[in-house]
Enzyme design. Structure first.
Site, mmCIF file in Angstrom:
data_model
loop_
_atom_site.group_PDB
_atom_site.id
_atom_site.type_symbol
_atom_site.label_atom_id
_atom_site.label_comp_id
_atom_site.label_asym_id
_atom_site.label_seq_id
_atom_site.Cartn_x
_atom_site.Cartn_y
_atom_site.Cartn_z
ATOM 1 N N ASP A 65 13.174 -10.995 28.308
ATOM 2 C CA ASP A 65 14.615 -11.016 28.545
ATOM 3 C C ASP A 65 15.314 -10.806 27.204
ATOM 4 O O ASP A 65 14.677 -10.452 26.190
ATOM 5 C CB ASP A 65 15.042 -12.289 29.293
ATOM 6 C CG ASP A 65 14.970 -13.555 28.452
ATOM 7 O OD1 ASP A 65 14.569 -13.458 27.262
ATOM 8 O OD2 ASP A 65 15.301 -14.640 28.961
ATOM 9 N N THR A 72 11.632 -19.572 26.201
ATOM 10 C CA THR A 72 10.532 -20.540 26.183
ATOM 11 C C THR A 72 9.193 -19.945 26.611
ATOM 12 O O THR A 72 8.154 -20.577 26.436
ATOM 13 C CB THR A 72 10.827 -21.689 27.169
ATOM 14 O OG1 THR A 72 10.952 -21.123 28.490
ATOM 15 C CG2 THR A 72 12.096 -22.438 26.795
HETATM 16 C C1 RB5 Z 1 17.704 -17.686 28.591
HETATM 17 O O1 RB5 Z 1 18.747 -18.376 28.010
HETATM 18 C C2 RB5 Z 1 16.520 -18.615 28.811
HETATM 19 O O2 RB5 Z 1 16.777 -19.475 29.874
HETATM 20 C C3 RB5 Z 1 15.256 -17.831 29.049
HETATM 21 O O3 RB5 Z 1 15.021 -16.975 27.971
HETATM 22 C C4 RB5 Z 1 13.977 -18.631 29.215
HETATM 23 O O4 RB5 Z 1 13.816 -19.554 28.206
HETATM 24 C C5 RB5 Z 1 13.744 -19.195 30.563
HETATM 25 O O5 RB5 Z 1 12.692 -19.775 30.855
#
Ligand code: RB5
Length: 149
Positions: free
Chosen positions: A12, A71
């Site tokens: 992401d 994460t």
């Molecule tokens: C995005 O802010 C965050 O929620 C995503 O990158 C991830 O850590 C989700 O598990």
């Protein structure tokens, strides 16, 4: 062992730079990165990126997948919903080695807000250089996949 050297990469918005560093690193190790983005920093939804990479692995197009989010957890959860995927989150190299040796994982997930680039590259190398041991571990992996149906 397959001669497929393609590795699906996705993330992401939280892990674009780390993903690109990993893509360059796996290429330097002789693998073929299939980096499906995203490339721009707008906030995006990790499930669709995890699913897209997982489908490349599940279809056999790519041998492995490496996915990232803040994460590593959310994108891992999404990838594991695709039939045939075994994906774990790693924050150190020992678990990455065992993820291959004992769990025959075909995808690795990491968190860009958890670990730095140097450690991430070590984890990638541990994952890619380990071989599944089979035997009793094969029995257990088969049991996991039977749950999936
Ligand atoms: C995005 O802010 C965050 O929620 C995503 O990158 C991830 O850590 C989700 O598990």
């Amino acid at each position: 062992m397959t001669d497929n050297k393609r590795i699906a990469l996705s993330s992401d918005h939280a892990a674009i730079e780390l993903r690109q560093a990993i893509a360059a690193h796996v290429a330097s190790l002789g693998w073929e990165p299939v980096d499906i983005g995203p490339t721009t920093p707008e906030s995006t939804h990790y499930p669709k990126h995890g699913e897209a990479a997982a489908k490349l692995v599940a279809s056999g197009d790519c041998r492995f997948g490496i996915i990232l989010c803040g994460t590593g957890q959310g994108i891992m959860l999404a990838a594991n919903k695709v039939k045939g995927i075994r994906c774990g989150v790693c924050s150190e190299a020992y678990s990455a080695k065992m993820l291959r040796q004992h769990n025959d994982a075909n995808m690795l997930s990491m968190g860009s807000r958890v670990i730095g680039e140097g450690l991430a590259l070590d984890i990638v190398e541990a994952f890619l250089s380990a071989e599944f041991e089979g035997g009793r571990h094969g029995t257990r992996v088969d049991m996991i996949m039977e749950i999936e149906g």
